[in-house]
Every structure is written in C-alpha cells, then in structure tokens.
Design a protein around this motif. Structure first.
Motif, short mmCIF file in Angstrom:
data_model
loop_
_atom_site.label_atom_id
_atom_site.label_comp_id
_atom_site.label_asym_id
_atom_site.label_seq_id
_atom_site.Cartn_x
_atom_site.Cartn_y
_atom_site.Cartn_z
N THR A 70 -10.63 -38.47 -26.89
CA THR A 70 -9.13 -39.34 -27.71
C THR A 70 -7.93 -38.92 -27.24
O THR A 70 -7.51 -38.78 -28.46
CB THR A 70 -9.63 -41.33 -28.12
N LEU A 71 -6.98 -39.41 -26.92
CA LEU A 71 -5.49 -38.85 -27.04
C LEU A 71 -4.64 -40.40 -27.43
O LEU A 71 -5.23 -41.28 -27.39
CB LEU A 71 -4.47 -37.70 -25.38
N LYS A 88 -2.87 -24.33 -20.02
CA LYS A 88 -2.61 -23.87 -18.96
C LYS A 88 -0.68 -25.49 -18.97
O LYS A 88 0.13 -24.55 -18.77
CB LYS A 88 -2.61 -24.89 -17.55
N SER A 89 -0.91 -26.77 -19.56
CA SER A 89 1.28 -27.01 -20.12
C SER A 89 1.36 -26.35 -20.83
O SER A 89 2.42 -26.22 -20.42
CB SER A 89 1.12 -28.51 -20.39
N LEU A 90 0.91 -25.74 -21.61
CA LEU A 90 1.42 -24.83 -23.25
C LEU A 90 2.28 -23.21 -22.61
O LEU A 90 4.09 -23.70 -22.59
CB LEU A 90 0.43 -24.41 -24.41
N ASN A 91 1.70 -23.50 -21.30
CA ASN A 91 1.48 -21.71 -21.30
C ASN A 91 3.10 -21.70 -19.83
O ASN A 91 4.64 -21.37 -19.43
CB ASN A 91 1.10 -21.00 -20.34
N PHE A 98 2.18 -31.85 -24.55
CA PHE A 98 1.73 -31.40 -22.99
C PHE A 98 1.91 -33.20 -22.42
O PHE A 98 1.40 -33.88 -22.80
CB PHE A 98 -0.08 -30.26 -22.66
N ALA A 99 1.52 -33.01 -20.87
CA ALA A 99 1.03 -34.51 -20.34
C ALA A 99 0.36 -34.97 -20.43
O ALA A 99 -1.14 -34.09 -19.86
CB ALA A 99 2.05 -34.57 -19.26
N CYS A 100 -0.70 -36.03 -20.75
CA CYS A 100 -1.55 -36.56 -20.35
C CYS A 100 -2.25 -36.76 -18.84
O CYS A 100 -0.85 -37.09 -17.93
CB CYS A 100 -1.51 -38.11 -20.71
N LYS A 106 4.26 -37.98 -22.43
CA LYS A 106 3.26 -36.92 -23.30
C LYS A 106 3.28 -36.77 -25.24
O LYS A 106 2.80 -37.77 -25.54
CB LYS A 106 5.49 -36.47 -23.84
N CYS A 107 2.68 -35.98 -25.18
CA CYS A 107 1.12 -35.76 -26.17
C CYS A 107 1.59 -34.84 -27.13
O CYS A 107 1.53 -33.86 -26.39
CB CYS A 107 -0.18 -35.15 -25.88
N GLU A 108 1.76 -34.91 -28.14
CA GLU A 108 1.90 -33.54 -29.24
C GLU A 108 1.00 -32.87 -30.08
O GLU A 108 -0.26 -33.86 -30.04
CB GLU A 108 3.16 -33.88 -30.35
N ILE A 109 1.00 -31.32 -29.70
CA ILE A 109 -0.59 -31.16 -30.60
C ILE A 109 -0.21 -31.39 -31.57
O ILE A 109 0.77 -31.28 -32.85
CB ILE A 109 -0.30 -29.44 -30.65
N PRO A 110 -1.73 -31.87 -32.73
CA PRO A 110 -1.69 -31.75 -34.09
C PRO A 110 -1.05 -30.87 -34.87
O PRO A 110 -1.53 -29.29 -34.40
CB PRO A 110 -3.00 -32.46 -34.44
N GLN A 111 -0.67 -31.10 -36.00
CA GLN A 111 0.30 -29.53 -36.95
C GLN A 111 -1.75 -29.08 -37.13
O GLN A 111 -2.32 -29.39 -37.74
CB GLN A 111 0.80 -30.06 -37.63
N GLY A 112 -1.04 -27.99 -37.23
CA GLY A 112 -2.45 -27.06 -37.47
C GLY A 112 -3.38 -26.32 -36.41
O GLY A 112 -4.02 -25.84 -37.27
N ALA A 113 -3.48 -27.42 -35.36
CA ALA A 113 -4.39 -26.25 -34.27
C ALA A 113 -4.37 -25.74 -33.76
O ALA A 113 -3.07 -25.12 -33.57
CB ALA A 113 -4.05 -27.81 -33.50
#
Length: 668
Positions: A70-71, A88-91, A98-100, A106-113
């Motif tokens: 879940t986002l 794909k979005s990050l590239n 990245f976008a849902c 816009k959803c941020e990548i959790p820190q440490g991922a």
C-alpha cells in the motif's frame, strides 16, 4: 522594506521522531468457538467463483494481488509490479520519488530502501492479503499450504481462521493437537464456500502491531490510535483514555463522521467542477480556439473572395472597353500597313515579270496609294499607340498587407490557480529559528535563521497552522481531527501534550497578555478563544442582528492591544474584533488596493499589520486602525503567491509561498 531576501527550498528528510495522530480502527466481529466449525444452514448454495474480483485485482497486471503493498495514497499494487514501476520512474526522473500508477500522486522512496527492494520498503496490505487468501481458499482444487511448503500436493479440506492456511486432513489433525495451535478455529472449505466473503473477513480478524508484532486489542481515544499492549506501556502510558477495540467501535461517531465527510467531499468535487471539469474545460477551450481561428480566416477569405468576384467582373467589362480604345487607335496603321504591303508586292512582281508599260501604269496608282496611307498612318517615328488596364490597390488593403504578419496568438491560460493556498503556517522563535507547518506533506519543519533545516517532525494527520506560546519557544499547532498539539522547539522538537477540541480549527494565535489561544474554524465559520486544554472560553460568529461575521476565517493574529485580526478568504477582507467580539474595523478596499484571497496576517512590535495578499502576489501594510499604508512587497521582490507570514522580534519578515519556498526579508 528592502529587497534583500534569502530563499530556502524545503527538503524532505526522514531522520526524526514521529508524532502519530490517527489510525483506523478494526471492525468488531463475533468470535468463533474453537475446533472445526460447520454451517448451520446446509441448504445454502455455494458462492459463485468470479475470475477476478475488482477489489482483489492489481491495477498494473490486472491479476489477483501477489504480496500487496500500500502507498500513502491508499492505492495497492503487487510488490513486483510496484517495484518495476518504481524502477522505471526513477530512471526517467532521476529523483527519489515516483508517481502512483493510479492517481499520479508523488510518493517518496522510504529512507534506507535499496535498489531492487524499493517496493518492499512500503507497508504490507494485510487486509488485501487476507482477502486474496480467502478467495483463493474458496476456489476449486485448493491445495494444502503446509504440504506445498514441503513440495507435496495434497487437496485441502479445511481452513484455519487464525493462521490463514489451507489444511489437508492429515495436517488438520496435527494442527488441532499442537501446543500453540490447539485452540485455533478451523472451517471446512466446502462449508466455508457457503459463507459470504464479508462474513469470513470479519471473523477472527486479528491484526498485528507493525512495531511489536503483537495483536492490536486496544484503542487510545486521546490519540485516536489502535494499540497493542506494548504500545500502551511504552508510547501511551500518559494517555488517560485507552479502551478495547470492541468498546471503541461501539460508538462509531468519528468513523461515520469521516465517511460522511468523504462522501460529501467526493460528491462536491465530482459535481462542482471537480476531477473531470478541468479536462472538459481545456478540451472546450481548444475546440473554441480552433473554431475562432477558422471563423476569422474564413471571414477574411470570404470578404476577399467577394471583392475578387466584383473586381473580376469589372475587369471583364473594362478590358472590352480598353480593347475598343486600342482598336480605334491602331486600326488605321493596321489598314495602311496592309495596303502598303500589297502595293509593294505588286511593284516587286511587275519589276520582275512586267513590261515597262505595265510598270509605268502601276506606278501612278501605287504612288497615290502610298501618299494616302502615309497620311493615315501618321509619323512613323513615334511609338505605336498603347492602352493599359491597371489594378490600383486600395491604401487600406496595402497597409494591411504590409503590416500583417500573423492572424493572432495562442496562450495557455492556467486560470486563477489556488494550488498551495492555506497549505502552510509559519512562526519564529526568540532565537529567530523558523518553524513551518507543511500541511500537504504532514510535517513540522525547523529552520535556522540562516535557512538550514535543523529538525522536523513527521505527522500522520495534517497540521493547519502554528503559533509560539509562552516564553520557552513552545509552539501550538492546530491539527485535522479536532486536536491541538504542543511541541517543544528549543533543541530537538518533542511532543509536550495534546488537547482535544470541540471543533475542527484551522488558524491559531497566542495572546501573551491573557495566556490563551485564539483559533478559527472554516467549517463552522467562527473564531473561538480557548484554554490551553482545548476548552472554549468564548465564541464569535455573529455580529449585530445575528449577522454572520465570517465566511471563511483562515489565519489569525493577536495584537498587543488585545484585538484579534482575521483574514477572511471568502469575503476578501481583513476583520479586526476586540476580545469581546465587537468589530473594530473591516478592511475590504476596492480598486487597486483590493484584496484577492488574503492569507496570513501578522503584526509587528509597533502594531503595524501585514497582510499576505495571495491573489495579487504582494504584502500590504496597514496601520493599527486598518488604514492602508503601502504595498511593501510584490512581484518586483520576486514574491509569488504568499500564504503564511510572520515578523520576528529582530525585524525579519518570514513568508512562505504557495510553492513551499520560504523567503526572509529584512526591513526597517
């Protein structure tokens, strides 16, 4: 006001403590007795199996969820599908967001991922996972989950409601006699298929705590958060109202209120120029522009063709006239030329073949003819007579052609955008640290006076506004969910306490003389004075003759002389009332000083009033009696869509724009 300023762009960081403000409670279900259960109604028809229920279908692969994640926007996807989409979005954008795939938020990548494991860093959707498992168990040919783990294929006969595992007859016997599983509730799969899916989902619906992996059995009324026993002992030991989940769901007033507000807001957005309206507006404007271009061009062309037809007809008649004139002028020469040629031919023939007598007989005749033709032809040294037919261009058309370089221009009109309006709050401490509420991203951020991000607190609910209170630089923050929280800010930001309120409040200010809070409510169209514990002292909403004072009271500022300044977005006005609710002045000018969606208000040490004029991209300065003085900031100072505003004790003006940029100005 000087033009010197510093810009600070908000940066997202994750290293901070979290203040949790909300959580959804679980549904209350009737417990099942231990052992193998049978349906009381043996005549119930089995449920029909669908190929793929939409609620259990991944939007990306169009298949049943496989490890649903879940986002933050509440949309769920298969873990592998989400991972591919994120990669794909990050590239493409090179950023840590990245976008849902569904709503494009816009959803941020959790820190440490880590790369290749981005999707795993998001929260597991245990609800959907259980739903998919139950739907799978109700399908024909379901195999025993225990046997599958040891690579054996045996048909399942029962389903454990506690473990969410399908069991064959052999595994069922072991399961019901194990030390830790003897008390588990197991259903016959055949009979389970006769029970509605919603009933199965609510039975034995045990949800583990994400922090401690213990079952959630409690609910903190103060924080509105489901808890396990360890949560209560560690994080909520100071909370006074902790009850069981079943007791919390006995009265679902808050849940029903949220659902009602969601339905109302959704209907409002859909019916009043909401989601589809901008697309339709753009398409209509494109069509209208195309029609207008064609109309203008066709109108010009029709007029030109109309005059073209008239001119061509005139040309036809004028050409006949010109030809007649030319014929009249050149006909004598044509006739004389023919006669001369004939005489010349005769004389040449006679000289060659005729006798002397014949030559002399013709000589007199030819000489007379020559004299006659030469008189008709005239002076042969002059140019032949000419006749021309000219088209003289009208001066207006000539100037039009010379000046015409384009038919018109196309512009994209974004309209009067309200993006970012009312989305920020700002205050400053005695040491000139800047504290900003980011409503959209649910954060409280602390910046040094040099613009460096010092600390931030991530919230689970939306903050609305902020004010310093007391002499220790503590801050009070209005929150979505009828709540005011208090944070200490001198070192790291820490939660001090929470105060439940009777209303949903938006703007907030602190009266140092009276040590109370002044708050505004957009929903209830009132301004209240409340104690620090959240209880209401006085409420102002109506004026003389029960006339409504406020339409959309948003930001508030308490003045040194105990008056209250309110920005009313709906009325495009600034309203000043005393501590008894009497109107002192109402600032709503016309003309060039007119306000357009006023936002933040604040006063300096001298009582001067500053207003963030959002729609006009400027800050207005008013005297303490509400009279306009001048515009102190505007487009020329690179100011755009100001929302929140505060003046520090060291004569520094802090402004937060709708785009989240913090700008600091010095003035004297």
């Amino acid at each position: 006001m000087g033009d010197r300023y510093r810009d600070v762009l908000f940066k997202v960081c994750r290293k901070s403590q979290r203040v949790k403000m909300d959580a959804t409670s679980e549904d209350v279900v009737e417990p099942m007795t231990n052992g193998v259960h049978h349906s009381e109604d043996s005549n119930t028809e089995p449920q029909e199996k669908k190929d793929c229920d939409p609620i259990s279908e991944c939007y990306i692969c169009k298949k049943v969820y496989n490890i649903p994640k879940t986002l933050p926007c509440f949309h769920a996807f298969c873990c592998s599908c989400l991972e591919d989409n994120i990669s794909k979005s990050l590239n493409q954008n090179g950023q840590k967001y990245f976008a849902c795939p569904m709503c494009e938020e816009k959803c941020e990548i959790p820190q440490g991922a880590l790369p290749g494991q981005y999707a795993h860093a998001f929260q597991d959707d245990l609800f959907l996972a259980k739903l998919v498992e139950l739907q799978s168990a109700m399908c024909e040919g379901k195999l025993c989950d225990i046997c599958e783990r040891i690579e054996e294929n045996k048909p399942a006969s029962h389903w454990c409601m506690d473990c969410n595992d399908a069991l064959c007859e052999t595994c069922l016997k072991v399961h019901l006699h194990g030390k830790t599983t003897a008390g588990h509730s197991c259903l016959s799969i055949e009979e389970m298929r006769r029970i509605p899916l919603e009933t199965l989902m609510k039975q034995k619906n045990k949800v583990p705590c994400m922090k401690h992996n213990e079952l959630i059995t409690l609910f903190c009324v103060d924080c509105r958060e489901p808890l396990c026993v360890q949560c209560m002992a560690v994080s909520h030991r100071r909370c006074e109202n902790v009850i069981t989940v079943s007791d919390a769901l006995t009265s679902r007033t808050d849940v029903n209120d949220v659902i009602s507000r969601l339905n109302k807001l959704q209907a409002t957005v859909e019916n009043a120029g909401g989601i589809g309206q901008p697309d339709r507006t753009l398409e209509n404007s494109i069509h209208e522009a195309q029609e207008r271009i064609n109309t203008i061009c066709n109108t010009i062309c029709d007029r030109v063709r109309q005059y073209q037809s008239v001119l061509l007809k005139s040309l036809e008649s004028q050409s006949e006239k010109a030809k007649g004139l030319l014929q009249d002028r050149i006909q004598p020469r044509k006739t004389g030329l023919k006669s001369i040629k004939a005489a010349n031919d005769r004389m040449q023939t006679l000289l060659r073949y005729g006798s002397d007598v014949e030559i002399l007989l013709a000589y007199n005749q030819v000489r007379k003819k020559l004299d006659s033709c030469q008189g008709a032809i005239g002076n042969t040294e002059q140019k032949a007579p000419s006749v021309r037919l000219d088209f003289i261009l009208d001066d207006t058309v000539e100037r039009f052609i010379e000046n015409f370089d384009r038919l018109g221009d196309l512009t994209v009109d974004v309209g009067d955008s309200d993006e970012g309006i009312s989305s920020w709050g700002v205050t400053c401490t005695s040491s000139d640290d800047i504290i900003v509420t980011d409503c959209k991203n649910k954060r409280i951020q602390k910046f040094s006076k040099f613009g460096d991000l010092v600390d931030y607190v991530q919230l689970e609910d939306e903050p609305r506004d902020i004010t310093t209170c007391g002499n220790r630089d503590d801050v009070a923050i209005t929150m979505i969910g009828k709540l005011v929280i208090f944070l200490a800010t001198r070192k790291t930001m820490q939660l001090i306490k929470r105060a439940k309120t009777e209303r949903q409040y938006d703007g907030i200010s602190y009266s140092e003389k009276d040590a109370y809070l002044i708050v505004s409510s957009l929903r209830d169209q009132v301004v209240d004075i409340i104690h620090l514990d959240g209880s209401v002292m006085r409420s102002f909403g109506s004026g003389a003759g029960d006339r409504v004072l406020f339409n959309e009271p948003r930001f508030i500022s308490a003045t040194p002389d105990r008056t209250i300044i309110i920005s009313d977005v709906g009325q495009n006005a600034i309203i000043c009332i005393d501590h008894n609710g009497k109107v002192v002045f109402r600032y709503k000018p016309d003309g060039q000083n007119g306000l357009k969606k006023p936002q933040g208000v604040c006063v300096d040490k001298l009582g001067n009033l500053f207003v963030a004029d959002f729609g006009n991209n400027r800050v207005q300065l008013l005297a303490s009696d509400g009279l306009f003085q001048r515009n102190v900031l505007g487009i020329e100072s690179a100011l755009e869509k100001p929302v929140a505003i505060r003046v520090s004790g060291s004569n520094r003006m802090i402004i937060v724009q709708s785009d989240g940029m913090v700008k600091v100005f010095s003035y004297s």
